[in-house]
Design an enzyme around this catalytic site. Structure first.
Site, PDB file in Angstrom:
ATOM      1  N   MET A 107      25.140  71.665 -27.716  1.00 44.02           N
ATOM      2  CA  MET A 107      25.348  73.108 -27.695  1.00 44.02           C
ATOM      3  C   MET A 107      24.340  73.866 -28.533  1.00 44.02           C
ATOM      4  O   MET A 107      24.144  75.056 -28.333  1.00 44.02           O
ATOM      5  CB  MET A 107      26.757  73.443 -28.199  1.00 44.02           C
ATOM      6  CG  MET A 107      27.835  73.330 -27.146  1.00 44.02           C
ATOM      7  SD  MET A 107      29.424  73.917 -27.772  1.00 44.02           S
ATOM      8  CE  MET A 107      29.079  75.640 -28.042  1.00 44.02           C
ATOM      9  N   GLY A 108      23.703  73.195 -29.489  1.00 42.67           N
ATOM     10  CA  GLY A 108      22.777  73.936 -30.326  1.00 42.67           C
ATOM     11  C   GLY A 108      22.288  73.139 -31.502  1.00 42.67           C
ATOM     12  O   GLY A 108      22.373  71.905 -31.526  1.00 42.67           O
TER      13      GLY A 108
ATOM     14  N   ASP B  91      35.149  64.107 -29.908  1.00 41.89           N
ATOM     15  CA  ASP B  91      33.855  63.458 -30.146  1.00 41.89           C
ATOM     16  C   ASP B  91      33.809  62.862 -31.554  1.00 41.89           C
ATOM     17  O   ASP B  91      32.807  63.004 -32.255  1.00 41.89           O
ATOM     18  CB  ASP B  91      32.707  64.439 -29.939  1.00 41.89           C
ATOM     19  CG  ASP B  91      31.348  63.727 -29.813  1.00 41.89           C
ATOM     20  OD1 ASP B  91      31.345  62.534 -29.450  1.00 41.89           O
ATOM     21  OD2 ASP B  91      30.316  64.357 -30.084  1.00 41.89           O
TER      22      ASP B  91
END
Length: 570
Positions: free
Chosen positions: A28-29, A139
């Site tokens: 995501m980043g 995760d």
């Protein structure tokens, strides 16, 4: 976690934060090390530039911010600031100094027995709090476990999901949200298979195995090969021993119904008589405090084991022998199970996040009815299930709505609940699933004339619960379902509750379809619990506007020292 230098394309400033290095990068980043204007180091997670314009990714990032705020900071990096709507959306959390578990094992090899137990307890502590906030991490892996001073911290909720209604959303082993080596078998199934917190418990087993052996329990040459082993083979736990190996084996069960919950893992790890666990807690007071806090969030305080130093931990339903006469309970691992304790039995909770729905007008009370004092003898007190002084955050948590008009805060040694421009508000409290029959004793104060102190019990989202309102002149017993508040009995007060006066002790003895109400130990009467479709088992505290008082402005109540007991043994 040591930062890397910034790259030429990296920003150097976001809002008031100066970026000084890179801490990591994910789907995501990027996570940057930054400094505040005061010079404090923080971690800033920034959504990738190509994803920022995508509404779906902004929605996910906004959801991540909301989730991160829900989780107690003793087990994760505390949220400091966030701007999900910025051109480059970002989340600011405390900077946790310390390497990842992955870095330590890769660099120095498997952990020693004492350090391994510390990590096992620390990660179980984090999962207990995370699941208690109604969240599935999805995760969990060694790279997301920081070995911070004091206690390990679990980080990165980038792909976390709410427990309620979560789904796997997986397609194939090559494209999955998560890390294949730590993914539970059920995550390789159909998209519509619901994902439960048991998937995180499976990942805990993989993380502990890796920490103790330097390898994953289902290691394969590729992601598809690893997925195949997870689905068809038993884990390789060579290198682990004793009670910890047994717990890891349970956590790695193929069927999620056969795995313990994170809370059960933590209870067994903390109360296990094995010497490595005891020494890990004795040598790390911060870890002990974090474990105790995670347990107290769900209302179950650890008890000293009664067994001899080398005795085995007794079998626990859902963790050891199957419950032969209840196949549904065998399958529903996440339902409450009875934990055997030396002093008393308590109930461990199914964890759902508390929410405060918007409500319509509160229905008016019925006409006062005569008080009938029960002639039945008072039963002896049962075991304490919940006890909180309500003088600071412990079982009940502070929160303020974004508009600032509704809040739960701790001040003056009590929990104060305030509303403005709304009819009711509930505080976020313990997630315990409590028995149908119980007693509740809580101190209340009315801080404004237009306020009623509210106690919900048998509460469940979204069906609601039974409700007792303590107002100046009356106590109303009824139900709160959807936006409707109904009244089954009004108990008039001979002496009004003084606004701003001393604490009034309110007692509720729930037995079958009746609740007996007391004020300062004096029985006021019984009231029927007429809403038969209410099936919840939680207790909440909050406020309801008193419609009988025309005074305008904000309304406020206070709560002091609550105790919830189970039914007596007789």
């Amino acid at each position: 976690m040591r930062p890397e230098p910034l790259r030429p394309t990296d920003p150097v400033r976001l809002g008031s934060y100066e970026l000084v290095g890179r801490l990591g990068e994910g789907g995501m980043g990027t996570v940057y090390l930054a400094t505040t204007p005061a010079g404090t180091q923080v971690a800033v997670k920034v959504v990738r530039a190509d994803l920022a314009p995508d509404d779906e990714f902004r929605r996910r990032f906004r959801s991540e911010v909301a989730r991160a705020r829900q989780v107690p900071p003793f087990c994760t990096a505390e949220v400091i600031d966030a701007d999900p709507d910025a051109e480059h959306p970002y989340l600011v959390v405390e900077y946790v100094e310390g390497p990842t578990l992955q870095q330590v094992v890769d660099g120095k090899g498997p952990l020693t027995a004492a350090n391994l137990h510390s990590v096992a307890i620390g990660v179980a502590t984090a999962l207990t709090a995370i699941h208690g906030a109604g969240i599935i991490h999805r995760d969990l892996k060694p790279r997301n476990v920081l070995l911070a001073p004091g206690t390990p911290k679990v980080i990165d909720f980038g792909i976390a999901r709410d427990i309620d209604g979560a789904h796997t959303a997986n397609t194939s082993p090559e494209f999955m949200m998560g890390t294949v080596a730590y993914m539970a078998p059920e995550r390789f199934g159909d998209d519509d298979v619901p994902l439960t917190a048991a998937a995180d418990v499976f990942a805990w087993g993989g993380v502990v195995t890796y920490a103790g052996t330097g390898r994953t329990p289902f290691g394969g040459e590729s992601a598809p090969a690893t997925a195949g082993r997870i689905l068809t083979r038993e884990p390789d736990l060579s290198g682990l021993s004793g009670p910890l190996r047994e717990l890891v084996a349970r956590a790695l069960a193929k069927d999620p119904a056969d795995r313990p919950s994170a809370r059960e893992l933590l209870d067994l790890l903390v109360s296990s008589p094995s010497r490595p666990t005891v020494s890990a807690l004795e040598g790390q007071p911060d870890l002990r405090a974090a474990a105790n806090q995670a347990q107290s969030v769900t209302g179950l305080m650890p008890q000293p084991p009664a067994a001899e130093p080398n005795a085995l931990v007794p079998a626990v339903p859902g963790l050891g022998e199957p419950i032969a006469d209840d196949p549904v309970r065998m399958r529903r691992w996440f339902l409450p199970v009875a934990i055997a304790m030396l002093v008393f039995a308590v109930i461990a909770g199914a964890m759902l996040v508390v929410f405060s729905p918007r409500t319509g007008p509160v229905a008016g009370a019925d006409e006062p009815s005569p008080v009938v004092v029960s002639s039945s003898p008072t039963p002896p007190p049962g075991p304490v299930l919940i006890a909180d002084d309500l003088d600071n955050q412990r079982l009940w948590l502070a929160k303020t709505e974004p508009d600032g008009k509704s809040s739960c805060a701790f001040a003056g040694g009590e929990l104060r609940v305030r509303i403005a421009d709304t009819s009711l508000y509930k505080c976020r409290g313990p997630q315990d699933t409590l028995p149908d029959d119980m007693t509740i004793d809580v101190g209340v104060r009315l801080l404004t004339p237009n306020a009623c102190a509210a106690v919900w019990f048998h509460f469940k989202v979204p069906s609601g619960g039974h409700l007792v309102r303590v107002c100046q002149n009356n106590i109303y017993v009824g139900a709160h379902q959807s936006t409707a508040v109904t009244v089954s009995r009004t108990l008039p007060l001979d002496q009004p509750v003084a606004v701003g006066g001393p604490v009034t002790r309110i007692g509720l003895r729930v037995s079958g379809d009746t609740v007996t109400v007391t004020r300062d130990g004096v029985e006021l009467g019984d009231a029927p619990l007429s809403a038969a479709d209410i099936k919840g088992n939680r207790v909440l505290l909050g406020i309801i506007l008193d419609r009988d008082v025309p005074e305008a402005g904000a309304a406020q109540v206070g709560f002091d020292q609550i105790e919830v007991r189970g039914p007596s043994a007789r």
